[in-house]
Design a protein around this motif. Structure first.
Motif, PDB file in Angstrom:
ATOM      1  N   SER A  49      30.521  43.835  31.730  1.00  0.00           N
ATOM      2  CA  SER A  49      30.982  42.930  32.496  1.00  0.00           C
ATOM      3  C   SER A  49      32.691  43.240  32.269  1.00  0.00           C
ATOM      4  O   SER A  49      33.439  42.936  33.529  1.00  0.00           O
ATOM      5  CB  SER A  49      30.570  41.540  32.156  1.00  0.00           C
ATOM      6  OG  SER A  49      31.268  41.206  30.788  1.00  0.00           O
TER       7      SER A  49
ATOM      8  N   THR B 266      33.717  45.992  34.523  1.00  0.00           N
ATOM      9  CA  THR B 266      33.830  45.924  35.678  1.00  0.00           C
ATOM     10  C   THR B 266      35.028  44.989  36.026  1.00  0.00           C
ATOM     11  O   THR B 266      35.766  45.201  37.148  1.00  0.00           O
ATOM     12  CB  THR B 266      32.498  45.188  36.248  1.00  0.00           C
ATOM     13  OG1 THR B 266      31.493  45.805  35.819  1.00  0.00           O
ATOM     14  CG2 THR B 266      32.486  44.909  37.829  1.00  0.00           C
TER      15      THR B 266
ATOM     16  N   SER C  24      24.960  47.588  37.384  1.00  0.00           N
ATOM     17  CA  SER C  24      26.654  47.567  37.554  1.00  0.00           C
ATOM     18  C   SER C  24      27.044  48.722  36.842  1.00  0.00           C
ATOM     19  O   SER C  24      27.948  49.651  37.415  1.00  0.00           O
ATOM     20  CB  SER C  24      27.180  46.429  37.039  1.00  0.00           C
ATOM     21  OG  SER C  24      26.932  45.049  37.640  1.00  0.00           O
TER      22      SER C  24
ATOM     23  N   SER D 141      29.489  51.970  38.645  1.00  0.00           N
ATOM     24  CA  SER D 141      30.572  52.474  38.112  1.00  0.00           C
ATOM     25  C   SER D 141      30.565  53.886  37.839  1.00  0.00           C
ATOM     26  O   SER D 141      31.591  54.836  38.138  1.00  0.00           O
ATOM     27  CB  SER D 141      31.075  51.739  37.228  1.00  0.00           C
ATOM     28  OG  SER D 141      31.220  50.307  37.252  1.00  0.00           O
TER      29      SER D 141
ATOM     30  N   HIS E 290      30.305  43.934  43.422  1.00  0.00           N
ATOM     31  CA  HIS E 290      30.749  44.939  42.776  1.00  0.00           C
ATOM     32  C   HIS E 290      30.404  46.261  43.528  1.00  0.00           C
ATOM     33  O   HIS E 290      31.101  47.220  43.864  1.00  0.00           O
ATOM     34  CB  HIS E 290      30.246  44.913  41.320  1.00  0.00           C
ATOM     35  CG  HIS E 290      30.622  46.347  40.650  1.00  0.00           C
ATOM     36  ND1 HIS E 290      31.764  47.035  40.723  1.00  0.00           N
ATOM     37  CD2 HIS E 290      29.770  47.150  39.912  1.00  0.00           C
ATOM     38  CE1 HIS E 290      31.770  48.200  40.018  1.00  0.00           C
ATOM     39  NE2 HIS E 290      30.704  48.099  39.570  1.00  0.00           N
TER      40      HIS E 290
ATOM     41  N   TYR F 265      35.043  36.865  33.244  1.00  0.00           N
ATOM     42  CA  TYR F 265      34.497  37.781  34.141  1.00  0.00           C
ATOM     43  C   TYR F 265      34.133  37.020  35.582  1.00  0.00           C
ATOM     44  O   TYR F 265      34.527  37.457  36.514  1.00  0.00           O
ATOM     45  CB  TYR F 265      33.281  38.319  33.600  1.00  0.00           C
ATOM     46  CG  TYR F 265      32.507  39.269  34.442  1.00  0.00           C
ATOM     47  CD1 TYR F 265      32.802  40.503  35.255  1.00  0.00           C
ATOM     48  CD2 TYR F 265      31.291  38.882  35.075  1.00  0.00           C
ATOM     49  CE1 TYR F 265      32.206  41.182  36.136  1.00  0.00           C
ATOM     50  CE2 TYR F 265      30.520  39.488  35.926  1.00  0.00           C
ATOM     51  CZ  TYR F 265      30.922  40.580  36.376  1.00  0.00           C
ATOM     52  OH  TYR F 265      30.056  41.483  37.409  1.00  0.00           O
TER      53      TYR F 265
ATOM     54  N   MET G 127      35.725  38.090  39.153  1.00  0.00           N
ATOM     55  CA  MET G 127      35.279  38.116  40.281  1.00  0.00           C
ATOM     56  C   MET G 127      35.479  37.277  41.598  1.00  0.00           C
ATOM     57  O   MET G 127      35.487  37.529  42.618  1.00  0.00           O
ATOM     58  CB  MET G 127      33.836  38.174  40.170  1.00  0.00           C
ATOM     59  CG  MET G 127      33.126  39.242  39.284  1.00  0.00           C
ATOM     60  SD  MET G 127      33.632  40.963  39.589  1.00  0.00           S
ATOM     61  CE  MET G 127      32.747  41.206  41.086  1.00  0.00           C
TER      62      MET G 127
ATOM     63  N   SER H  33      35.979  49.265  41.382  1.00  0.00           N
ATOM     64  CA  SER H  33      35.783  48.241  42.482  1.00  0.00           C
ATOM     65  C   SER H  33      36.886  47.148  42.698  1.00  0.00           C
ATOM     66  O   SER H  33      37.214  46.726  43.418  1.00  0.00           O
ATOM     67  CB  SER H  33      34.393  47.355  42.234  1.00  0.00           C
ATOM     68  OG  SER H  33      34.570  46.747  41.067  1.00  0.00           O
TER      69      SER H  33
END
Length: 745
Positions: free
Chosen positions: A344, A347, A387, A391, A448, A503, A507, A609
């Motif tokens: 997380s 990301t 996720s 990535s 994502h 996180y 987002m 992302s």
């Protein structure tokens, strides 16, 4: 030297003493040595009792009081008759087989040390502002479990300190007993219990891997860093002492690096790192944010002690390790949490995640052993593994200098992962006993995936469909955020965003920036503008509610996003676009097709992302530096996102670059030209900052609710504001006000 060698040395000596052979008066030295060294639990008096009984054949054992004083005792055990000394002094005469003498010298030495320690603490308390009064009773400086002085927290000592601070016989200050201390911050038992209850009630649901049945004392004994990590997370919304988090930040950071450097670590240290990486301590700049580094430390510390091979921990230890089923399950759970947190954060920061999904975390249907995770953690782990694939496949191309997959490959991967996401969504939503947080992370994974649309070129097949998918993913994520926020279920009380993880905040920024960029582009004609506008404004308010410290990153980022919205005049451009579309429809009988351009292309393309966010930073900074400078005073009041619609008469310096003074709207040609300039400038200015970017000074557009005022501009360096901030967290609100007043914020 063994017993035989000692006997040959000339003078026989007992193996329980340290008397050198050949010394005189061995019995006397032995007695005096035992008297000095004796303490509760020691066995020094056993030999004395034997000798005493041999000297007094008629007395089997002395009473407790006489043994303590090493006096002859004439007590009779059968029938029991009180000794003459206890009878004379009115003492309780009794004989206990487990009685142990307490040596006077050691007891006195211990008391002297305690008195000296308490005197030093009293001097420190007086030096830090506590007054000792003789004439009137002084109120307790600690009414809520934390000593407060000069906007900081201070821990006293113990109940004895209360007596020393008192200094007046018969008075009572009723100072609570301090039980936990880290540097100059201390907590009472009540404050500690309150904070732990806050953690279990509001924060633990986001990362459920600790045992709520264990006491704070148990966590403190396991690992000091874990205890204070829990306290720091709980103190983020601790209304009893709002300054506790600020006071803890420095001491906790020093304890963190000191503990991490003391290798080898244990899995309790890894648990603490999981918490600190999920709810990072406040920081002022991206250059001072250690979260990404701590993610790597967390994973390396975990593998260093064998958490990834919990059933073979012996291979990573110098001592024998024998784990029972409960201990093994605890390590498996901790390893799963490490991967969830690492992914997380990877990301959210747009960085490669150092995760390791191997046999230990594999899903084995029907397995009910120690490797079986809870349904919540199993769902979260599946989402983060999804996720991770996005990535690695889309942003880790070894043939590209920026790691990007080619347009055709990315388009194919998007279609494949769309189907996989739908299957994952069906699986997650069909499970029972999952909290809404699992579904929220699922929606975040969908966002994502869809953010890759910003890497497509306008000529890519399905470009508009990808943008529409991105729009829907952002809407779905934010809709669920606000649905959970306003819910009042037992499993998820309302107001959860106040306690959300970093996180989720990251987002939310990605979703908000997506709305801002799409609403400011040619794609605005294809979507529901009013819904996007309302959702963007709700996002601003939600981000403000997630602010922990005055003028921290969420608050300043929200202000900056409002400034960008107002500066780009998104709503005015939308109204003009609608008027033009209506005119075209009336004259031609159908709408003119959307003209696709390259305004949504990214310059920053190396942050996976989250490249949208970092790209917006640089675009905004370039435009801001080129066109004008802002005011530090803008941070004092929140800006109204609707103010741009009311500020056409008095535009800002930035607004003046969007609308040249010579422009008028008297003709269709000029109106179209104005729209074109607005479109180009808005997409250049539609940028933002990441959740870790610092914000020392903001444009005057954040000053009030009616747009910007050019007369309020002051000079500040946006490079210092964005990268090298002058003020480092933790800081108090008073300190910030002082800096702003002096033009240094």
């Amino acid at each position: 030297m063994d017993a035989g060698q000692g006997a040959q040395g000339g003078g026989a000596t007992s193996p329980t003493t340290s008397i050198r052979p050949g010394t005189g008066n061995s019995y006397k030295r032995k007695r005096s040595g035992a008297e000095f060294e004796s303490s509760p639990g020691s066995g020094g008096e056993e030999n004395e009792d034997e000798g005493e009984r041999r000297r007094q054949p008629g007395v089997k054992r002395a009473c407790n009081e006489c043994r303590q004083q090493k006096l002859r005792c004439d007590v009779v055990q059968d029938p029991f008759t009180t000794c003459s000394r206890c009878n004379r002094l009115k003492l309780e005469c009794k004989i206990e087989s487990n009685f142990k003498r307490v040596g006077k010298r050691s007891k006195h030495a211990e008391m002297e040390k305690q008195i000296d320690r308490l005197r030093r603490q009293l001097q420190r308390a007086q030096a830090q502002g506590f007054m000792v009064e003789d004439d009137e009773e002084m109120e307790s400086p600690m009414g809520n479990g934390v000593y407060s002085r000069n906007n900081q927290s201070f821990m006293g000592s113990d109940e004895a300190v209360s007596s020393l601070l008192h200094l007046k016989q018969g008075g009572s200050y009723s100072l609570p007993r301090i039980v936990y201390e880290i540097e100059n911050v201390g907590l009472t038992e009540d404050a500690t219990n309150h904070l732990f209850n806050e953690f279990w009630a509001y924060y633990h649901r986001f990362l459920p891997f600790l045992d709520s049945l264990q006491s704070p004392q148990h966590y403190y004994q396991q690992e000091h860093l874990l205890f204070w990590a829990i306290i720091s997370v709980a103190s983020r919304r601790y209304t009893v002492d709002p300054g506790l988090l600020t006071s803890l930040s420095g001491p906790l950071s020093r304890l963190l690096w000191q503990t991490v450097g003391g290798v080898p670590n244990n899995h309790f240290v890894v648990k603490a790192l999981c918490l600190i990486c999920t709810w990072p301590l406040p920081t002022s700049t991206t250059s001072t944010d250690p979260t990404h580094i701590l993610n790597g430390v967390m994973m390396k510390a975990a593998t260093g002690i064998g958490l990834h091979r919990p059933s073979h921990t012996q291979d990573f230890s110098r001592v024998s390790v024998d784990l029972n089923k409960e201990q093994l399950h605890d390590r498996v759970t901790t390893w799963a949490i490490c991967n969830i947190v690492a992914q997380s954060n990877g990301t959210g920061y747009g960085q490669p995640a150092s995760t390791l999904y191997d046999w230990t975390l594999a899903v084995r249907p029907g397995d009910e052993g120690p490797f079986k995770l809870s349904p919540e953690l199993e769902a979260r782990l599946k989402i983060e593994r999804f996720s991770d694939k996005i990535s690695k496949e889309m942003y880790s191309n070894a043939s590209d200098p920026r790691g990007l997959a080619g347009d055709e490959m990315r388009s194919m991967l998007t279609r494949v992962y769309r189907r996989e996401f739908n299957e994952l969504q069906v699986d997650i939503l069909s499970r029972d006993h999952l909290s809404p947080i699992a579904n929220l992370h699922l929606k975040a994974a969908g966002l994502h995936l869809r953010l890759s649309a910003f890497f497509d070129s306008p000529t890519t097949i399905g470009y508009m469909d990808d943008l529409m998918g991105l729009w829907r993913a952002a809407i779905a994520f934010l809709d669920l955020v606000f649905e959970i926020e306003t819910a009042s279920a037992e499993s998820m009380p309302s107001g959860f965003l106040r306690y959300a993880t970093n996180y989720i905040l990251q987002m939310m920024f990605a979703a908000g920036f997506t709305l801002l960029k799409l609403l400011s582009s040619f794609f605005a004609r294809e979507i529901e503008f009013e819904r996007g506008r309302q959702l963007f404004h709700r996002t601003i308010q939600a981000i403000r509610s997630m602010s922990v410290i005055n003028n921290d990153l969420p608050w300043r980022l929200a202000e900056l996003m409002v400034q960008m919205w107002n500066g780009a005049r998104v709503e005015q451009r939308s109204q003009m676009q609608q008027m033009r579309d209506n005119g075209n429809s009336n004259s031609n009988g159908h709408d003119r097709p959307t003209v696709i351009d390259d305004t949504l292309q990214l310059k920053v393309r190396c942050r996976m992302s989250m490249s949208l966010v970092f790209d917006s930073i640089w675009r905004w900074r370039e435009e801001f530096q080129a066109q004008g400078r802002g005011s530090i005073e803008a941070m004092k009041n929140p800006t109204n996102p609707d103010s741009a619609a009311e500020s056409s008469a008095s535009s800002t310096h930035m607004d003046s670059t969007l609308i040249p003074p010579s422009q008028t709207s008297s003709s269709v040609h000029n109106q179209n030209q104005l729209q074109s300039q607005l479109l180009s400038a808005a997409n250049t200015a539609a940028g933002s900052l990441t959740p870790n970017q610092s914000h020392h000074g903001l444009p005057s557009g954040m000053m009030g609710g009616v747009g910007y005022s050019e007369s309020n501009y002051e000079v500040f360096d946006p490079l210092n504001w964005m990268l090298d901030g002058l003020v480092d967290f933790p800081y108090s609100y008073a300190a910030v006000q002082g800096l702003e007043a002096n033009g240094l914020g």
